[in-house]
Scaffold this active site. Structure first.
Site, PDB file in Angstrom:
ATOM      1  N   PHE A  32      43.857  13.984 -65.352  1.00 41.12           N
ATOM      2  CA  PHE A  32      44.357  12.670 -65.782  1.00 41.12           C
ATOM      3  C   PHE A  32      44.725  12.670 -67.270  1.00 41.12           C
ATOM      4  O   PHE A  32      45.888  12.422 -67.640  1.00 41.12           O
ATOM      5  CB  PHE A  32      43.273  11.629 -65.462  1.00 41.12           C
ATOM      6  N   ALA A 100      39.215  20.720 -69.739  1.00 37.89           N
ATOM      7  CA  ALA A 100      38.790  21.076 -68.380  1.00 37.89           C
ATOM      8  C   ALA A 100      37.327  20.712 -68.181  1.00 37.89           C
ATOM      9  O   ALA A 100      36.465  21.081 -68.973  1.00 37.89           O
ATOM     10  CB  ALA A 100      38.981  22.573 -68.140  1.00 37.89           C
ATOM     11  N   THR A 152      33.074  12.837 -74.389  1.00 35.41           N
ATOM     12  CA  THR A 152      32.933  11.460 -73.934  1.00 35.41           C
ATOM     13  C   THR A 152      31.883  10.707 -74.751  1.00 35.41           C
ATOM     14  O   THR A 152      30.956  11.327 -75.298  1.00 35.41           O
ATOM     15  CB  THR A 152      32.517  11.469 -72.450  1.00 35.41           C
ATOM     16  N   ALA A 179      24.975  14.673 -69.338  1.00 37.69           N
ATOM     17  CA  ALA A 179      24.108  15.748 -69.844  1.00 37.69           C
ATOM     18  C   ALA A 179      24.900  17.050 -69.961  1.00 37.69           C
ATOM     19  O   ALA A 179      24.749  17.804 -70.931  1.00 37.69           O
ATOM     20  CB  ALA A 179      22.907  15.929 -68.926  1.00 37.69           C
ATOM     21  N   LYS A 181      28.139  17.310 -70.420  1.00 42.42           N
ATOM     22  CA  LYS A 181      29.078  17.174 -71.546  1.00 42.42           C
ATOM     23  C   LYS A 181      28.326  17.292 -72.875  1.00 42.42           C
ATOM     24  O   LYS A 181      28.822  17.892 -73.826  1.00 42.42           O
ATOM     25  CB  LYS A 181      29.827  15.829 -71.471  1.00 42.42           C
ATOM     26  N   ASP A 306      23.851  -0.249 -56.296  1.00 37.45           N
ATOM     27  CA  ASP A 306      24.124   0.227 -57.645  1.00 37.45           C
ATOM     28  C   ASP A 306      24.054   1.756 -57.733  1.00 37.45           C
ATOM     29  O   ASP A 306      23.419   2.404 -56.908  1.00 37.45           O
ATOM     30  CB  ASP A 306      23.116  -0.389 -58.634  1.00 37.45           C
ATOM     31  N   HIS A 310      22.487   3.886 -63.724  1.00 34.29           N
ATOM     32  CA  HIS A 310      23.760   3.311 -64.193  1.00 34.29           C
ATOM     33  C   HIS A 310      23.668   2.812 -65.643  1.00 34.29           C
ATOM     34  O   HIS A 310      22.961   1.846 -65.924  1.00 34.29           O
ATOM     35  CB  HIS A 310      24.090   2.144 -63.253  1.00 34.29           C
TER      36      HIS A 310
HETATM   37  P1  NAD Z   1      39.983  14.968 -64.604  1.00 37.80           P
HETATM   38  O1  NAD Z   1      38.832  15.135 -63.670  1.00 37.80           O
HETATM   39  O2  NAD Z   1      41.092  14.050 -64.233  1.00 37.80           O
HETATM   40  O3  NAD Z   1      40.645  16.379 -64.898  1.00 37.80           O
HETATM   41  C1  NAD Z   1      39.896  17.536 -65.112  1.00 37.80           C
HETATM   42  C2  NAD Z   1      40.821  18.744 -65.030  1.00 37.80           C
HETATM   43  O4  NAD Z   1      40.046  19.924 -65.265  1.00 37.80           O
HETATM   44  C3  NAD Z   1      41.475  18.910 -63.657  1.00 37.80           C
HETATM   45  O5  NAD Z   1      42.840  19.195 -63.800  1.00 37.80           O
HETATM   46  C4  NAD Z   1      40.739  20.101 -63.043  1.00 37.80           C
HETATM   47  O6  NAD Z   1      41.519  20.835 -62.130  1.00 37.80           O
HETATM   48  C5  NAD Z   1      40.384  20.903 -64.285  1.00 37.80           C
HETATM   49  N1  NAD Z   1      39.218  21.762 -64.082  1.00 37.80           N
HETATM   50  C6  NAD Z   1      38.025  21.404 -63.541  1.00 37.80           C
HETATM   51  N2  NAD Z   1      37.206  22.481 -63.489  1.00 37.80           N
HETATM   52  C7  NAD Z   1      37.897  23.522 -64.019  1.00 37.80           C
HETATM   53  C8  NAD Z   1      37.595  24.890 -64.252  1.00 37.80           C
HETATM   54  N3  NAD Z   1      36.411  25.398 -63.917  1.00 37.80           N
HETATM   55  N4  NAD Z   1      38.533  25.673 -64.815  1.00 37.80           N
HETATM   56  C9  NAD Z   1      39.744  25.163 -65.160  1.00 37.80           C
HETATM   57  N5  NAD Z   1      40.092  23.877 -64.951  1.00 37.80           N
HETATM   58  C10 NAD Z   1      39.182  23.065 -64.391  1.00 37.80           C
HETATM   59  O7  NAD Z   1      39.329  14.552 -65.992  1.00 37.80           O
HETATM   60  P2  NAD Z   1      39.899  13.594 -67.123  1.00 37.80           P
HETATM   61  O8  NAD Z   1      39.512  12.204 -66.824  1.00 37.80           O
HETATM   62  O9  NAD Z   1      41.332  13.924 -67.366  1.00 37.80           O
HETATM   63  O10 NAD Z   1      39.018  14.083 -68.361  1.00 37.80           O
HETATM   64  C11 NAD Z   1      39.443  15.173 -69.158  1.00 37.80           C
HETATM   65  C12 NAD Z   1      38.389  15.453 -70.214  1.00 37.80           C
HETATM   66  O11 NAD Z   1      38.193  14.297 -71.017  1.00 37.80           O
HETATM   67  C13 NAD Z   1      37.012  15.813 -69.643  1.00 37.80           C
HETATM   68  O12 NAD Z   1      36.470  16.824 -70.444  1.00 37.80           O
HETATM   69  C14 NAD Z   1      36.219  14.529 -69.753  1.00 37.80           C
HETATM   70  O13 NAD Z   1      34.843  14.796 -69.907  1.00 37.80           O
HETATM   71  C15 NAD Z   1      36.819  13.924 -71.009  1.00 37.80           C
HETATM   72  N6  NAD Z   1      36.791  12.444 -71.078  1.00 37.80           N
HETATM   73  C16 NAD Z   1      37.242  11.679 -70.030  1.00 37.80           C
HETATM   74  C17 NAD Z   1      37.239  10.291 -70.142  1.00 37.80           C
HETATM   75  C18 NAD Z   1      37.765   9.403 -69.028  1.00 37.80           C
HETATM   76  O14 NAD Z   1      37.632   8.174 -69.118  1.00 37.80           O
HETATM   77  N7  NAD Z   1      38.392   9.948 -67.992  1.00 37.80           N
HETATM   78  C19 NAD Z   1      36.783   9.685 -71.313  1.00 37.80           C
HETATM   79  C20 NAD Z   1      36.329  10.501 -72.357  1.00 37.80           C
HETATM   80  C21 NAD Z   1      36.355  11.887 -72.237  1.00 37.80           C
HETATM   81  P1  TYD Z   2      33.927   5.045 -63.577  1.00 37.53           P
HETATM   82  O1  TYD Z   2      35.380   4.733 -63.517  1.00 37.53           O
HETATM   83  O2  TYD Z   2      33.343   5.943 -62.540  1.00 37.53           O
HETATM   84  O3  TYD Z   2      33.641   5.604 -65.051  1.00 37.53           O
HETATM   85  P2  TYD Z   2      32.227   5.891 -65.795  1.00 37.53           P
HETATM   86  O4  TYD Z   2      31.147   5.908 -64.787  1.00 37.53           O
HETATM   87  O5  TYD Z   2      32.471   7.233 -66.386  1.00 37.53           O
HETATM   88  O6  TYD Z   2      32.072   4.803 -66.815  1.00 37.53           O
HETATM   89  O7  TYD Z   2      33.120   3.685 -63.540  1.00 37.53           O
HETATM   90  C1  TYD Z   2      33.363   2.643 -64.469  1.00 37.53           C
HETATM   91  C2  TYD Z   2      32.390   1.526 -64.184  1.00 37.53           C
HETATM   92  O8  TYD Z   2      32.732   0.951 -62.901  1.00 37.53           O
HETATM   93  C3  TYD Z   2      30.940   1.983 -64.058  1.00 37.53           C
HETATM   94  O9  TYD Z   2      30.098   0.973 -64.597  1.00 37.53           O
HETATM   95  C4  TYD Z   2      30.716   2.105 -62.548  1.00 37.53           C
HETATM   96  C5  TYD Z   2      31.625   1.029 -61.986  1.00 37.53           C
HETATM   97  N1  TYD Z   2      32.214   1.290 -60.667  1.00 37.53           N
HETATM   98  C6  TYD Z   2      32.137   0.316 -59.657  1.00 37.53           C
HETATM   99  O10 TYD Z   2      31.562  -0.764 -59.861  1.00 37.53           O
HETATM  100  N2  TYD Z   2      32.726   0.582 -58.451  1.00 37.53           N
HETATM  101  C7  TYD Z   2      33.352   1.760 -58.185  1.00 37.53           C
HETATM  102  O11 TYD Z   2      33.859   1.955 -57.036  1.00 37.53           O
HETATM  103  C8  TYD Z   2      33.434   2.751 -59.213  1.00 37.53           C
HETATM  104  C9  TYD Z   2      34.121   4.057 -58.965  1.00 37.53           C
HETATM  105  C10 TYD Z   2      32.853   2.465 -60.443  1.00 37.53           C
END
Ligand code: NAD
Ligand code: TYD
Length: 373
Positions: A32, A100, A152, A179, A181, A306, A310
């Site tokens: 993403f 990743a 994160t 944990a 991360k 829940d 959480h």
């Molecule tokens: P995501 O799950 O959408 O994407 C993760 C990507 O990593 C995927 O393309 C997957 O194929 C690849 N991947 C997983 N395991 C792998 C491996 N062993 N080798 C190579 N590639 C691998 O995650 P995201 O939401 O895009 O998050 C990306 C980064 O940002 C992560 O490190 C996450 O901890 C961090 N992050 C995410 C959020 C969020 O809200 N989504 C917020 C803060 C930080």
């Molecule tokens: P999520 O998108 O999984 O991100 P994170 O757990 O990393 O914050 O969840 C965001 C918030 O939404 C979290 O408090 C859990 C809640 N949640 C729901 O209430 N219903 C759902 O189906 C999901 C996936 C998350």
């Protein structure tokens, strides 16, 4: 045609022809946030980007450009030391931006093993390969090189009603995801302090936007709402997250990569705290307006069991990033959420592509395990 390789086939002559252009390996670039980084940086810079990605269930090559002269997708696992070393040696990157990871908290609760493997062991393998490469660089390139670790705010644990996380907050991760991360953050920090590897780390709040895999709150609610399915709210729905539009996060990563101080961490956030119920209600209103066939979508809201452990509230103080590097988010929560809903309405083929067997199995399993509260 985009090159898709297990071992890279980059033309080094082309890469070095333009001395000003950087070459950057983006791990997790098919996910993403990684794919937003790739799309944005290809559009806004002249950098060459090599996406290193295993293409797990969360990785999606259709989120990436189908063809671009400055882009290559190398399909590999960051845990595979030999493959990663071979890629780095051939590509000769100026920076590695490490996204990743296994990223979904609920999956980390039902199966933490992959999280330890990719997030901790994988980061270790990547750091070792990077260090070996970096050590051999000539002085100028060695000084300019960066390893940017994308992390994160969940590493800081949970907040009560008051206060914010910032760069000085003590680590207190509560879920297997956070944990793992936190473990990776500590490894990155240690590789800087012990070996001198030039690292920067960003700790960001919850992202949302286009191309988001529909297991996380916002895309799940949008797609369930469009399909007339229940909108599962965990617990009392009053947990708070601080939401940031994914393209603003991609801009923040670039600002820190280019101008951040080596060895420093930067918190990134949206200054957009919302309870989950506020998020779901806003989404229902947007769906009522943009997809009136299913209105009122709020009738689909269902309280479910829940999540164990959480975290109650996350909120980021991103003053350091704003004052030191001049970063400002460009989207408000309202404008970003509207764009996001519209994007899912406009891209049914991408949505169909991700609704694979494994995705469906997970959603069904997660919903059945929670039941109705
Ligand atoms: P995501 O799950 O959408 O994407 C993760 C990507 O990593 C995927 O393309 C997957 O194929 C690849 N991947 C997983 N395991 C792998 C491996 N062993 N080798 C190579 N590639 C691998 O995650 P995201 O939401 O895009 O998050 C990306 C980064 O940002 C992560 O490190 C996450 O901890 C961090 N992050 C995410 C959020 C969020 O809200 N989504 C917020 C803060 C930080
Ligand atoms: P999520 O998108 O999984 O991100 P994170 O757990 O990393 O914050 O969840 C965001 C918030 O939404 C979290 O408090 C859990 C809640 N949640 C729901 O209430 N219903 C759902 O189906 C999901 C996936 C998350």
């Amino acid at each position: 045609m985009r090159q898709v390789s297990c071992f890279p086939v980059i033309d080094l002559k082309n890469l070095t022809a333009n001395n000003m252009s950087k070459t950057i390996i983006v791990t997790g670039g098919a996910g993403f946030i990684g794919s937003a980084v790739v799309r944005q940086w290809l559009a806004e810079t002249d950098w060459h980007l090599v996406c290193l990605d295993k293409l797990t269930y969360a990785g999606n090559s259709t989120s990436l450009p189908a063809s671009h002269p400055r882009f290559e997708l190398a399909v590999m696992d960051i845990c595979h030391a030999v493959a990663v070393r071979t890629l780095i040696t051939r590509v000769q990157p100026d920076a590695i931006v490490h996204l990743a990871a296994e990223s979904h908290v609920d999956r980390s609760i039902s199966g933490p093993g992959e999280f330890i493997q990719t997030n901790v062991v994988g980061t270790y393998e990547l750091l070792q390969a990077t260090r070996e490469y970096w050590n051999a660089l000539e002085r100028e390139r060695k000084a300019a090189f960066r390893f940017h670790h994308v992390s994160t705010d969940e590493v800081y644990g949970t907040l009560g009603a008051e206060g914010y996380f910032d760069e000085n907050t003590a680590y207190a991760p509560n879920s297997p995801y956070s944990a793992s991360k936190a473990g990776s953050d500590h490894l990155v920090r240690a590789w800087h302090h012990t070996y001198g590897l030039p690292v920067v780390t960003t700790n960001c709040s919850n992202n949302y936007g286009p191309y988001h895999f529909p297991e996380k709150l916002i895309p799940l609610m949008i797609l369930n709402g469009l399909a007339g399915k229940p909108l599962p709210v965990y617990g009392d729905g009053l947990n708070v997250r601080d939401w940031l539009f994914v393209e603003d996060h991609a801009r923040a990563i670039r600002a820190v990569l280019e101008h951040g101080r080596v060895g420093e961490t930067y918190c990134v956030g949206g200054r957009a705290e919302r309870t989950n119920m506020q998020v779901v209600n806003t989404l229902c209103e947007l769906l009522d307006e943009l997809h009136p066939q299913g209105a009122p979508h709020a009738r689909l809201i269902t309280y479910v069991k829940d999540r164990p452990g959480h975290d109650r509230r996350y909120a980021i103080d991103c003053s350091k990033l704003e004052t030191e590097l001049g970063w400002r988010q460009q989207e408000t929560f309202e404008s970003g959420l509207r764009k996001t809903v519209q994007w899912y309405l406009d891209n049914p083929e991408w949505v169909q592509g991700v609704i694979s067997g494994s995705y469906r199995q997970w959603i069904d399993h997660n919903y059945a395990a929670r039941g109705q509260a």
